[in-house]
Design an enzyme around this catalytic site. Structure first.
Site, PDB file in Angstrom:
ATOM      1  N   CYS A 183       0.444  -1.651   0.592  1.00 42.48           N
ATOM      2  CA  CYS A 183      -0.199  -0.187  -0.249  1.00 42.48           C
ATOM      3  C   CYS A 183       1.325   1.256  -0.257  1.00 42.48           C
ATOM      4  O   CYS A 183       0.686   2.258  -0.998  1.00 42.48           O
ATOM      5  CB  CYS A 183      -0.952  -0.449   1.479  1.00 42.48           C
TER       6      CYS A 183
HETATM    7  N1  SAJ Z   1       6.857   1.921   8.560  1.00 46.80           N
HETATM    8  C1  SAJ Z   1       8.622   3.041   8.662  1.00 46.80           C
HETATM    9  N2  SAJ Z   1       8.185   3.896  10.163  1.00 46.80           N
HETATM   10  C2  SAJ Z   1       7.060   3.970  10.574  1.00 46.80           C
HETATM   11  C3  SAJ Z   1       6.043   3.561  10.137  1.00 46.80           C
HETATM   12  C4  SAJ Z   1       6.000   2.414   8.687  1.00 46.80           C
HETATM   13  O1  SAJ Z   1      10.190   2.698   8.287  1.00 46.80           O
HETATM   14  O2  SAJ Z   1       6.793   5.417  11.298  1.00 46.80           O
HETATM   15  C5  SAJ Z   1       7.590   1.341   7.121  1.00 46.80           C
HETATM   16  C6  SAJ Z   1       6.854  -0.030   7.589  1.00 46.80           C
HETATM   17  O3  SAJ Z   1       7.895  -0.688   8.573  1.00 46.80           O
HETATM   18  C7  SAJ Z   1       6.232  -0.512   6.348  1.00 46.80           C
HETATM   19  C8  SAJ Z   1       6.105   0.416   5.623  1.00 46.80           C
HETATM   20  O4  SAJ Z   1       6.722   1.714   6.268  1.00 46.80           O
HETATM   21  O5  SAJ Z   1       7.374  -0.983   5.715  1.00 46.80           O
HETATM   22  C9  SAJ Z   1       4.029   1.027   5.663  1.00 46.80           C
HETATM   23  O6  SAJ Z   1       3.815   0.779   7.813  1.00 46.80           O
HETATM   24  P1  SAJ Z   1       2.907   0.714   7.592  1.00 46.80           P
HETATM   25  O7  SAJ Z   1       2.463   0.910   9.334  1.00 46.80           O
HETATM   26  O8  SAJ Z   1       2.071   1.843   7.316  1.00 46.80           O
HETATM   27  O9  SAJ Z   1       2.052  -0.686   7.375  1.00 46.80           O
HETATM   28  P2  SAJ Z   1       0.672  -1.414   6.185  1.00 46.80           P
HETATM   29  O10 SAJ Z   1       1.733  -0.851   4.597  1.00 46.80           O
HETATM   30  O11 SAJ Z   1       0.675  -2.352   6.271  1.00 46.80           O
HETATM   31  O12 SAJ Z   1      -0.605  -0.935   6.662  1.00 46.80           O
HETATM   32  C10 SAJ Z   1      -0.748   0.452   5.920  1.00 46.80           C
HETATM   33  C11 SAJ Z   1      -2.109   1.024   6.973  1.00 46.80           C
HETATM   34  N3  SAJ Z   1      -0.555   1.583   8.375  1.00 46.80           N
HETATM   35  C12 SAJ Z   1      -1.762   2.061   9.682  1.00 46.80           C
HETATM   36  O13 SAJ Z   1      -2.265   2.660   9.753  1.00 46.80           O
HETATM   37  C13 SAJ Z   1      -0.410   2.225  10.521  1.00 46.80           C
HETATM   38  C14 SAJ Z   1      -2.666   1.875   6.776  1.00 46.80           C
HETATM   39  O14 SAJ Z   1      -2.186   2.819   6.179  1.00 46.80           O
HETATM   40  C15 SAJ Z   1      -3.372   1.155   5.425  1.00 46.80           C
HETATM   41  O15 SAJ Z   1      -4.932   1.437   5.585  1.00 46.80           O
HETATM   42  C16 SAJ Z   1      -3.313   0.300   4.968  1.00 46.80           C
HETATM   43  O16 SAJ Z   1      -1.221  -0.339   5.326  1.00 46.80           O
HETATM   44  C17 SAJ Z   1      -3.374   0.079   2.981  1.00 46.80           C
HETATM   45  O17 SAJ Z   1      -3.667  -1.084   3.606  1.00 46.80           O
HETATM   46  O18 SAJ Z   1      -3.498   0.584   2.905  1.00 46.80           O
END
Ligand code: SAJ
Length: 442
Positions: free
Chosen positions: A281
């Site tokens: 995503c």
């Molecule tokens: N990440 C970082 N630093 C951060 C947060 C995340 O490096 O501070 C990295 C994570 O390790 C990962 C990526 O970014 O590799 C994405 O992280 P994420 O927490 O956004 O995880 P996703 O993609 O599984 O979940 C997201 C949802 N997350 C949250 O709301 C916390 C949201 O953004 C979306 O609803 C969802 O994907 C989607 O399906 O679109």
């Protein structure tokens, strides 16, 4: 303001069947979005058919077994046994559905252009089987205008009028894989229809399974809400990754800076540096928006820049490994490096777009002997073959010339890692407050 035409008999019948839970619901695509959604509808008392193209997945579900980590098998088994949930490979059954919820993948092509082929394939299955009074909802994350410009003409081609003969809306999925606090039923659901009756029908449907529905005035607003949410994350993660690179240059501990900044009780939201951006995503959705922006003659520079910064992080981690080995007078070539965590984020088993894989590719290209350990992932496809993970033991740690903490699973024994690893590149600050000797942070 034009008056909303009265709801015709087809619409009244649809609303009545939804309100009485007699509506038959089809969910097209039973992945990490579709399966939890199908389970929520079935749990609410609807009869749900999950349409799949993957026969193995359909058979697994029909045996009452869940293949999605956040959906308990015991729940699936009960709903399959009660007859409220089943999977089907036969798209002819679409004609007996009242509602069709499309939750199929929306990846990027190699050219970073949107790939809406899965959405088109799903709608092509619906069009020849449409009947009066059906509600079609798109949940797949996509660019603003997809529902109005792509789905509406396809579904109207047979002469049905939207908002009268059929109803069409967009509602973004907000699944956060691995999140134990927020699941489908308690995440507010944004809904935007092509017409007010479309919004009303979709809102009534979701109102039967989620605690809060947030109706908006159009499908474009609804599509854009999702892209703002995910672009917000991508850009802020890019910002904090750039801060990490900057603080490294200035010999400032970025993790300490973020923790202290996070004490601000307003106006700040902590994000954390990492080895890059994984998942299906956040690395992808913002490029749906920037692609559409370009069609409107607008350059979405934040999105592009965040992509560049986030995309550079795996290489930065690989460089760190080289520095750590160099300080120990060891060449990269021939050194053994153990990657801890190959899924794209902590405590889940999904490796799609995982930065760990990029780090492994880069290091392998430098002649490193690579291995991994991940309690959630037994093996991965790597360099055209299958690479099996190692069981994390003191001897496996000692055999590595350098250990990289790429995904900070809670299940890792960080005390054992600190004790036995000779050199550590900690890309997640997972050893915070533990060992510092021979530990290199981002
Ligand atoms: N990440 C970082 N630093 C951060 C947060 C995340 O490096 O501070 C990295 C994570 O390790 C990962 C990526 O970014 O590799 C994405 O992280 P994420 O927490 O956004 O995880 P996703 O993609 O599984 O979940 C997201 C949802 N997350 C949250 O709301 C916390 C949201 O953004 C979306 O609803 C969802 O994907 C989607 O399906 O679109």
């Amino acid at each position: 303001m034009p008056r909303t035409p009265r709801l015709g008999p087809a619409g009244r019948r649809l609303l009545d069947r939804i309100a009485s839970r007699r509506a038959r619901i089809g969910v097209i695509g039973l992945g990490y979005v579709g399966l939890p959604l199908a389970v929520e509808f079935a749990r609410a008392g609807f009869h749900v058919v999950g349409f799949e193209i993957d026969a193995k997945r359909a058979a697994t579900l029909n045996r009452g077994v869940s293949y999605i980590q956040d959906v308990p098998t015991k729940e699936v088994r009960a709903l399959v046994r009660s007859g409220h949930l089943r999977a089907s490979l036969d798209f002819r059954e679409i004609k007996s559905m009242d509602v069709l919820d499309i939750a199929v993948p929306t990846p990027l092509r190699k050219t970073k252009d949107p790939d809406v082929s899965y959405i088109v394939a799903a709608v092509n299955e619906i069009v020849p089987r449409m009947k009066r009074g059906q509600l079609v909802i798109l949940e797949s994350t996509t660019y603003p205008g997809t529902t109005d410009e792509l789905l509406l003409p396809m579904l109207s081609a047979g002469g049905y009028a939207v908002g009268k003969d059929f109803f069409l809306a967009f509602s973004p999925e907000r699944v956060d894989p691995g999140n134990i606090h927020y699941q489908t039923h308690n995440i507010p659901k944004v809904v935007g229809g092509v017409t007010p009756h479309c919004t009303k029908a979709a809102s009534l449907l979701y109102g039967s399974v989620v605690d809060r529905v947030v109706p908006v005035t159009s499908t474009r607003v609804s599509e854009m809400v999702k892209l703002l949410e995910n672009t917000f994350r991508s850009v802020n993660i890019g910002l904090v990754n750039e801060m990490a690179l900057l603080c490294d240059k200035m010999k400032i501990d970025v993790w300490e800076v973020i923790d202290a900044a996070a004490t601000k009780p307003f106006g700040f939201m902590p994000f954390y540096p990492g080895p890059g951006l994984g998942g299906h995503c956040i690395p992808i959705d913002p490029f749906y928006l920037s692609w559409k922006a370009r069609q409107a003659g607008f350059e979405a520079r934040f999105i592009e820049l965040a992509g560049v910064v986030n995309g550079s992080m795996p290489h930065h981690v690989a460089k760190r490994v080289g520095e750590a080995l160099n300080a120990a007078r060891k060449p990269l070539r021939g050194s053994k490096v153990l990657i801890l965590g190959v899924s794209y984020k902590a405590d889940i088993d999904d490796v799609r777009e995982s930065p760990s894989l990029d780090i492994m590719e880069t290091l392998t290209g430098d002649g490193v002997q690579i291995a991994f350990a991940d309690p959630h992932v037994a093996s991965i496809r790597f360099q055209g073959g299958t690479l099996r993970g190692k069981k994390l033991t003191p001897s496996v740690l000692r055999q590595a010339d350098c250990v990289v903490i790429a995904t900070a699973h809670r299940a890792f024994d960080y005390k054992m890692i600190s004790k036995h690893a000779r050199l550590i590149v900690d890309a997640r600050n997972a050893l915070k407050g533990r060992r510092t000797r021979g530990v290199y942070k981002l």
